[in-house]
Design a protein around this motif. Structure first.
Motif, mmCIF file in Angstrom:
data_model
loop_
_atom_site.group_PDB
_atom_site.id
_atom_site.type_symbol
_atom_site.label_atom_id
_atom_site.label_comp_id
_atom_site.label_asym_id
_atom_site.label_seq_id
_atom_site.Cartn_x
_atom_site.Cartn_y
_atom_site.Cartn_z
ATOM 1 N N GLY A 163 30.979 87.854 7.693
ATOM 2 C CA GLY A 163 29.990 87.662 8.743
ATOM 3 C C GLY A 163 30.700 87.373 10.049
ATOM 4 O O GLY A 163 31.671 88.039 10.402
ATOM 5 N N ARG A 164 30.260 86.338 10.730
ATOM 6 C CA ARG A 164 30.861 86.006 12.024
ATOM 7 C C ARG A 164 32.135 85.192 11.805
ATOM 8 O O ARG A 164 32.217 84.020 12.155
ATOM 9 C CB ARG A 164 29.879 85.238 12.878
ATOM 10 N N THR A 165 33.125 85.833 11.201
ATOM 11 C CA THR A 165 34.330 85.100 10.832
ATOM 12 C C THR A 165 35.179 84.712 12.023
ATOM 13 O O THR A 165 36.066 83.886 11.916
ATOM 14 C CB THR A 165 35.164 85.920 9.853
ATOM 15 N N ARG A 166 34.928 85.314 13.185
ATOM 16 C CA ARG A 166 35.694 84.925 14.367
ATOM 17 C C ARG A 166 35.467 83.475 14.713
ATOM 18 O O ARG A 166 36.298 82.825 15.326
ATOM 19 C CB ARG A 166 35.306 85.807 15.546
ATOM 20 N N THR A 167 34.326 82.963 14.320
ATOM 21 C CA THR A 167 34.008 81.578 14.663
ATOM 22 C C THR A 167 34.307 80.620 13.515
ATOM 23 O O THR A 167 33.889 79.487 13.541
ATOM 24 C CB THR A 167 32.525 81.450 15.042
ATOM 25 N N PHE A 168 35.030 81.071 12.527
ATOM 26 C CA PHE A 168 35.282 80.222 11.382
ATOM 27 C C PHE A 168 36.209 79.068 11.700
ATOM 28 O O PHE A 168 36.212 78.074 10.969
ATOM 29 C CB PHE A 168 35.839 81.040 10.220
ATOM 30 N N SER A 169 36.992 79.201 12.744
ATOM 31 C CA SER A 169 38.021 78.209 13.001
ATOM 32 C C SER A 169 37.446 76.819 13.232
ATOM 33 O O SER A 169 38.120 75.829 12.967
ATOM 34 C CB SER A 169 38.861 78.622 14.208
ATOM 35 N N ASN A 170 36.233 76.720 13.707
ATOM 36 C CA ASN A 170 35.672 75.400 14.001
ATOM 37 C C ASN A 170 34.671 74.965 12.942
ATOM 38 O O ASN A 170 33.895 74.046 13.169
ATOM 39 C CB ASN A 170 34.999 75.402 15.377
ATOM 40 N N ARG A 171 34.709 75.599 11.796
ATOM 41 C CA ARG A 171 33.773 75.254 10.735
ATOM 42 C C ARG A 171 34.455 74.448 9.626
ATOM 43 O O ARG A 171 35.656 74.549 9.406
ATOM 44 C CB ARG A 171 33.198 76.512 10.081
ATOM 45 N N HIS A 172 33.617 73.710 8.931
ATOM 46 C CA HIS A 172 34.045 73.091 7.673
ATOM 47 C C HIS A 172 33.592 74.010 6.539
ATOM 48 O O HIS A 172 32.493 74.559 6.572
ATOM 49 C CB HIS A 172 33.394 71.729 7.478
ATOM 50 N N MET A 173 34.433 74.146 5.557
ATOM 51 C CA MET A 173 34.091 74.863 4.332
ATOM 52 C C MET A 173 34.098 73.847 3.197
ATOM 53 O O MET A 173 34.985 72.989 3.148
ATOM 54 C CB MET A 173 35.098 75.967 4.046
ATOM 55 N N ASP A 177 28.994 74.907 12.644
ATOM 56 C CA ASP A 177 30.013 74.640 13.655
ATOM 57 C C ASP A 177 30.800 73.424 13.201
ATOM 58 O O ASP A 177 30.917 73.190 12.000
ATOM 59 C CB ASP A 177 29.368 74.416 15.034
ATOM 60 N N ALA A 178 31.334 72.648 14.128
ATOM 61 C CA ALA A 178 32.168 71.516 13.747
ATOM 62 C C ALA A 178 31.368 70.328 13.212
ATOM 63 O O ALA A 178 31.949 69.387 12.676
ATOM 64 C CB ALA A 178 33.006 71.072 14.948
ATOM 65 N N VAL A 179 30.065 70.369 13.373
ATOM 66 C CA VAL A 179 29.229 69.283 12.850
ATOM 67 C C VAL A 179 29.203 69.374 11.328
ATOM 68 O O VAL A 179 29.017 70.450 10.764
ATOM 69 C CB VAL A 179 27.799 69.382 13.418
#
Length: 121
Positions: free
Chosen positions: A26-36, A103-105
């Motif tokens: 999906g929108r993996t470009r924005t994965f850097s600021n996500r929690h998995m 996001d980072a939340v």
């Protein structure tokens, strides 16, 4: 939108090991600021937190029930998160779900379909 697909579940004997994978798309470009994260749910029980990792920094968190036995990691090139589980116990039997925050939340908004892990005695 984010899609998460888990794999690697199965039947394993107690004290054995298993590695789960979660492929993100999906929108993996924005994965850097996500929690998995990884969560699990056993029959008749509430969903339980297992582990999480912040994609950008690699900072991890673990649930008390798996601390010391599990390792969460990520492969940036493959957009994949892993959960390595060792010294498995019968009480680890559950459906394991991969999840991602928006996001980072630290709120998990996206969920995979789950993969069954069964630990036999």
């Amino acid at each position: 939108q984010v899609q998460l697909v888990e794999s690697g579940g199965g039947l394993v004997q107690a004290e054995g090991s298993l590695r789960l994978s979660c492929a993100a798309s999906g929108r993996t470009r924005t994965f850097s600021n996500r929690h998995m994260g990884w969560f699990r749910q056993a029959p008749g029980k509430e969903r339980e937190f297992v582990a999480s990792i912040l994609w950008s920094s690699g900072v991890t968190r673990y649930g008390d029930s798996v601390k010391g036995r599990c390792t969460i990691s990520r492969d940036n090139a493959k957009n994949t998160v892993y959960l390595e589980m060792n010294r498995l116990k019968t009480e680890d039997t559950a459906v394991y779900y991969c999840a991602a925050t928006r996001d980072a939340v630290y709120v998990f908004d996206y969920w995979g379909q789950g993969t069954q892990v069964t630990v036999s005695s």
